[in-house]
Write a protein that holds these residues in place. Structure first.
Motif, mmCIF file in Angstrom:
data_model
loop_
_atom_site.group_PDB
_atom_site.id
_atom_site.type_symbol
_atom_site.label_atom_id
_atom_site.label_comp_id
_atom_site.label_asym_id
_atom_site.label_seq_id
_atom_site.Cartn_x
_atom_site.Cartn_y
_atom_site.Cartn_z
ATOM 1 N N PRO A 124 38.140 -4.754 -18.374
ATOM 2 C CA PRO A 124 36.742 -4.396 -18.623
ATOM 3 C C PRO A 124 35.903 -4.516 -17.355
ATOM 4 O O PRO A 124 36.226 -5.287 -16.447
ATOM 5 N N ARG A 125 34.828 -3.766 -17.319
ATOM 6 C CA ARG A 125 33.934 -3.816 -16.167
ATOM 7 C C ARG A 125 33.320 -5.218 -16.043
ATOM 8 O O ARG A 125 32.849 -5.794 -17.020
ATOM 9 N N ALA A 126 33.335 -5.763 -14.846
ATOM 10 C CA ALA A 126 32.768 -7.091 -14.611
ATOM 11 C C ALA A 126 31.239 -7.004 -14.548
ATOM 12 O O ALA A 126 30.677 -6.011 -14.080
ATOM 13 N N ASP A 127 30.578 -8.031 -15.068
ATOM 14 C CA ASP A 127 29.119 -8.072 -15.018
ATOM 15 C C ASP A 127 28.633 -8.239 -13.587
ATOM 16 O O ASP A 127 29.335 -8.812 -12.737
ATOM 17 N N GLU A 128 27.450 -7.751 -13.322
ATOM 18 C CA GLU A 128 26.846 -7.858 -11.994
ATOM 19 C C GLU A 128 26.746 -9.330 -11.596
ATOM 20 O O GLU A 128 26.214 -10.158 -12.333
ATOM 21 N N GLY A 129 27.283 -9.656 -10.432
ATOM 22 C CA GLY A 129 27.221 -11.027 -9.933
ATOM 23 C C GLY A 129 28.333 -11.926 -10.426
ATOM 24 O O GLY A 129 28.428 -13.082 -10.001
ATOM 25 N N GLU A 130 29.183 -11.434 -11.332
ATOM 26 C CA GLU A 130 30.272 -12.258 -11.861
ATOM 27 C C GLU A 130 31.391 -12.383 -10.834
ATOM 28 O O GLU A 130 31.782 -11.406 -10.200
ATOM 29 N N ALA A 131 31.882 -13.610 -10.675
ATOM 30 C CA ALA A 131 32.996 -13.850 -9.740
ATOM 31 C C ALA A 131 34.304 -13.516 -10.449
ATOM 32 O O ALA A 131 34.963 -14.382 -11.022
ATOM 33 N N ALA A 132 34.657 -12.243 -10.428
ATOM 34 C CA ALA A 132 35.819 -11.780 -11.193
ATOM 35 C C ALA A 132 36.973 -11.319 -10.311
ATOM 36 O O ALA A 132 38.041 -10.988 -10.824
ATOM 37 N N PHE A 133 36.789 -11.283 -8.994
ATOM 38 C CA PHE A 133 37.791 -10.696 -8.113
ATOM 39 C C PHE A 133 38.233 -11.682 -7.044
ATOM 40 O O PHE A 133 37.546 -12.665 -6.748
ATOM 41 N N THR A 134 39.385 -11.400 -6.463
ATOM 42 C CA THR A 134 39.964 -12.269 -5.436
ATOM 43 C C THR A 134 40.287 -11.440 -4.202
ATOM 44 O O THR A 134 40.129 -10.216 -4.179
ATOM 45 N N HIS A 135 40.771 -12.133 -3.190
ATOM 46 C CA HIS A 135 41.190 -11.416 -1.969
ATOM 47 C C HIS A 135 42.332 -10.442 -2.266
ATOM 48 O O HIS A 135 42.466 -9.416 -1.585
ATOM 49 N N ALA A 136 43.155 -10.754 -3.283
ATOM 50 C CA ALA A 136 44.252 -9.850 -3.642
ATOM 51 C C ALA A 136 43.715 -8.516 -4.147
ATOM 52 O O ALA A 136 44.300 -7.456 -3.878
#
Length: 286
Positions: free
Chosen positions: A16-28
């Protein structure tokens, strides 16, 4: 890479699309986008192929990840102590091996696919025998089984069909719970798989379920590991025409199969998309 495109690819992967400002991603995730941009920039991936490839990856690996995680969760639940902690311990120990084995299997299949590609004149259009093997009475049987029994029954069916198809030079395209779709370069190989499956299903001493099969031979379009076109559609329709324990083929397969088989011309039938489809009952010559 534009943020809009990155979000689209993320969703095509099945997330699902991540909310604005949400820490949902990594360097990978950033590295994956960089590699994607490199492939697009080099001309390896066009925008339309990029979307199709990402979507296929997402579907395939989602199913694989669900199965693997469920397996680890079952093992963790059987161990004493905190289940979450046990699951984390198991995952950290086996993930490297799983990644290595998945890479190995992919490379072997890539080599096999490349070999097949180099022996055909057109990489997209091929002449193949397409066959559906369908379990008879799946719905009624599934109602009488527990969840575990149903899963075991379906998995045994899929395993047996896969081995049978591979032994006759074919490739399983997909499994549909109560059915298996496979292709063979040689119509004889496809016929042998279908006939053997129905014979096993009719044997009371064999746990293999009762099945019926529809087989068609002709041109198909191969794309992203799947097959499309009238030949595939006809094979599917023939499966609905076949009686339990029988194999029904189309005119293309009937013309290609000679020697060792008998073909009984059946009454023309009207099925979805084909008003006067000519089926043939395929049997061995005893």
């Amino acid at each position: 890479m534009p943020v809009e495109l990155a979000n689209e690819l993320w969703r095509l992967l099945g997330f699902p699309r991540a909310d604005e400002g949400e820490a949902a991603f990594t360097h990978a995730d950033v590295e994956a986008l960089r590699r994607t941009a490199t492939l697009v920039g080099s001309g390896i991936l066009s925008p339309d192929r990029q979307a199709a490839l990402v979507r296929t990856w997402g579907r395939s690996f989602a199913r694989l990840a669900e199965w693997q995680t469920a397996l680890l969760a079952e093992l963790a639940a059987e161990r004493p102590g905190d289940t979450v902690a046990e699951l984390a311990t198991l995952a950290s120990g086996v993930v490297p091996d799983l990644e290595a084995l998945q890479s190995y299997v992919w490379r072997r299949h890539a080599a096999s696919a490349a070999t097949r590609l180099l022996t055909t004149a057109d990489s997209g259009t091929l002449t193949l025998s397409v066959c559906f093997v369908d379990i008879v009475g799946y719905t009624s049987r599934s109602r009488s089984l527990s969840e575990e029994e149903l899963v075991s029954w379906v998995e045994e069916f899929e395993d047996s069909c896969t081995l049978l198809v591979v032994d006759h030079g074919g490739r399983v395209i997909k499994t549909l719970g109560d059915a298996v779709l496979f292709v063979c370069d040689d119509p004889v190989g496809a016929a042998e798989v279908a006939l053997t499956a129905t014979e096993r299903g009719a044997d009371p001493d064999d746990p293999f379920p009762s099945v019926r099969a529809g087989l068609a031979h002709g041109t198909v379009v191969a794309r992203l590991g799947d097959v499309f076109g009238p030949t595939v559609n006809i094979a599917s329709r023939l499966t609905t025409v076949a009686r339990p324990g029988t194999v029904v083929v189309d005119e293309g397969a009937a013309e290609a199969l000679t020697g060792g088989y008998s073909l009984a011309k059946l009454r023309r039938t009207s099925v979805k998309g084909y008003s006067r489809l000519q089926p043939y009952a395929l049997r061995r010559v005893r």
